[in-house]
Design a protein around this motif. Structure first.
Motif, PDB file in Angstrom:
ATOM      1  N   ASP A 167       0.709  -1.206   0.299  1.00 45.89           N
ATOM      2  CA  ASP A 167      -0.338   0.113   0.035  1.00 45.89           C
ATOM      3  C   ASP A 167       0.873   1.347   0.173  1.00 45.89           C
ATOM      4  O   ASP A 167       0.311   2.216   0.109  1.00 45.89           O
ATOM      5  N   MET A 172       1.215   2.835  -5.929  1.00 43.61           N
ATOM      6  CA  MET A 172      -0.342   3.392  -5.300  1.00 43.61           C
ATOM      7  C   MET A 172      -0.055   4.590  -6.318  1.00 43.61           C
ATOM      8  O   MET A 172      -1.866   5.344  -5.668  1.00 43.61           O
ATOM      9  N   LEU A 258      -7.029   3.026  -2.510  1.00 47.05           N
ATOM     10  CA  LEU A 258      -6.390   2.052  -2.232  1.00 47.05           C
ATOM     11  C   LEU A 258      -7.843   0.842  -1.606  1.00 47.05           C
ATOM     12  O   LEU A 258      -7.414  -0.384  -1.090  1.00 47.05           O
TER      13      LEU A 258
END
Length: 577
Positions: A167, A172, A258
């Motif tokens: 993450d 990302m 996310l």
């Protein structure tokens, strides 16, 4: 049975030593193998060949001394010496028949072992970047990892299943920028989405959620500070400009993207029958300063040096092909640095063994991770890396191409919806994990004996139907009633089926210790074949009570083993089809 035979041989060798006829410096492990041909008995042992040199005798001479000293056993009919010195054991029918009662009484624990008692294993698998839905390639790692974990638990290991959530980092950021640009387009801003961004329809869905929450309040004029002919560098410039322009709002976009995808991944895996004990965040490594800490530890151990403004790990001297950057010249730590910290944390959590399941394209990553663990004072031999090869999906003769960024891929959910969870789970572990897998959609959906999962499930359903009929005729029927009659099983098809049942504990142990679920798959296919042959040649219900009860007991033992095996594979065992 193998353990009992080992004990008999150990006793025979012990007597030989006591009589002064054999001096053994170190007795090798006694290995018992099933014979390939019935005329050679049921089990064979090569211990005489292994000890011949120490004994100063030929293997046959030594075997001739061992065999008479093996204690008598109720389960052994006779023992013979064959070939260059094999000791062959013939198991009597009574002992063979006892396997039926053992299976029925022990139920879903039959065949379980204790090799892993009081030992903890961490198995990390899937760990796909939360940048898009799981596709069919991820599904293979999910099915394989979940089944390996199940198998290890049958051997007594305490197994923790973990998903490493990537993450943080560039991917990302690309996801967040992709969502933001789609959001700007919804707000009427004329801005193109670069080809290096994520293109799938799911990006539009997240952008719509962002728009529904914020409408146009997050609209800003993004002006990258510079350009580049290199598309990837141009994307990096755009990412930095977006971060600087949005400020704190960027984290909202990042978090929404996310969390949306991560929740979808969790839901998708749950529907696939795959669960995790921990979801380990890469961000937590930075937040808890574990990445910087582990780099400092490597430095204090003499494994870090500076070159060109970057900090490098001396991995080459520990078996890697070259040294690796852990801190870039701009002060940003690399993905590899995070991976070092993550694996260090795995070991520090007190596991006896850690297992990583990676895609085959990560093969070159193994040496550098092992090098880092060694440099940190861990034993890299306590880490197993299992590689999963790619999946080619065929619809008819058409091979489906997949790319996460372009959005041209078949999701795991789509595959599961088309062929069903059972077929998907089963076909994913049909081959060794390191072998390339061609997934045949037409075969997976077929209801024929050529479809192995259907063929196995059909055997289970057939037996369930037999049990229903018997219970309809004998309302007070108890399974234990069959135990008194199992010696009535004398037909060759019955003997073959009993023999196949007795192999299950060995298959289970081998599949677990070798991390090879396909062994269980092929065993279940063979068991189903033996059962269908038996069912077609030996009537069960329209027989005198002793024979009927005996055959029903055998069928119920087969049903139990099929249920046990399919459950470990994450596949259902239907009562009807």
């Amino acid at each position: 049975m193998k353990e009992q035979i080992v004990q008999l041989i150990e006793a025979g060798i012990g007597r030989l030593v006591e009589e002064g006829l054999l001096a053994v410096e170190q007795c090798p492990d006694i290995r018992i193998e099933r014979t390939r041909e019935k005329q050679h008995g049921d089990f064979a042992c090569n211990i005489a060949m292994l000890l011949a040199r120490q004994a100063g005798k030929s293997p046959r001479e030594l075997a001739a001394l061992i065999v008479p000293r093996i204690p008598e056993s109720d389960m052994v009919d006779r023992i013979e010496i064959a070939g260059p010195g094999f000791i062959n054991f013939y198991i009597n029918d009574t002992a063979q028949h006892e396997i039926i009662e053992q299976i029925i009484r022990q139920g879903d624990t039959f065949g379980h072992g204790t090799a892993g008692a009081n030992k903890k294993i961490l198995i990390e698998f899937v760990s796909a970047n939360p940048t898009g839905p799981l596709h069919v390639g991820h599904g293979r790692g999910a099915a394989y990892g979940a089944t390996v974990a199940n198998l290890l638990e049958t051997m007594g290991y305490q197994v923790d299943r973990e998903y490493y959530v990537n993450d943080a980092g560039r991917q990302m950021d690309i996801l967040a920028v992709s969502v933001y640009i789609r959001y700007l387009q919804l707000c009427g801003v004329d801005m193109q989405l670069p080809g290096q961004c994520y293109q799938g329809g799911y990006i539009n869905d997240i952008a719509r959620d962002l728009h529904a929450t914020h409408e146009k309040s997050l609209v800003h004029d993004i002006k990258p500070a510079g350009t580049s002919d290199d598309p990837e560098q141009a994307l990096d410039i755009l990412i930095q400009a977006t971060k600087q322009t949005l400020g704190a709002a960027y984290e909202q976009v990042h978090a929404l993207a996310l969390n949306t995808i991560l929740e979808q991944i969790k839901d998708d895996l749950a529907a696939f029958g795959v669960s995790f004990d921990q979801w380990y965040s890469e961000q937590s490594l930075e937040q808890n300063h574990k990445v910087r800490e582990v780099i400092e530890r490597l430095g204090s151990n003499g494994y870090i040096y500076e070159n060109g403004g970057a900090r490098w790990f001396r991995s080459e001297q520990l078996g890697d092909e070259k040294d690796r950057v852990v801190v870039r010249d701009n002060g940003v730590t690399t993905y590899f640095a995070s991976d070092i910290a993550y694996h260090d944390d795995k070991f520090r959590r007190g596991y006896d063994r850690i297992i990583d399941i990676w895609g085959a394209d990560h093969h070159g990553y193994i040496a550098r991770v092992r090098a880092a663990l060694q440099a940190l004072g861990h034993d890299p031999e306590r880490m197993d890396v299992l590689l999963v090869q790619f999946v080619s999906l065929f619809r008819g003769k058409e091979k489906i191409q997949m790319s996460t960024r372009s959005g041209q891929f078949v999701t795991l959910e789509e595959l599961r919806n088309e062929v069903g969870r059972d077929a998907t789970r089963f076909f994913y572990v049909l081959r060794k994990s390191e072998q390339h897998l061609d997934f045949d959609l037409d075969l997976a959906k077929s209801s024929t004996k050529d479809n192995p999962v259907y063929y196995i499930q059909y055997a289970h359903a057939r037996i369930s139907r037999l049990l229903e009929k018997l219970q309809a005729d004998n309302g007070n029927f108890e399974i234990t009633e069959t135990f008194a009659y199992i010696n009535e099983l004398k037909e060759s098809a019955e003997i073959n089926l009993i023999g196949k049942l007795s192999e299950y504990p060995e298959v289970l142990e081998s599949a677990a210790t070798g991390y090879e679920p396909h062994q269980l798959v092929y065993y279940l296919k063979d068991l189903a074949t033996e059962f269908h042959t038996y069912y077609d040649t030996c009537r069960v219900l329209d027989q005198p009570d002793p024979v009927k009860m005996a055959r029903m007991g055998l069928c119920l033992a087969v049903k139990q083993i099929i249920n046990n095996g399919l459950t470990l594979l994450g596949v259902s065992a239907p009562e009807s089809m």
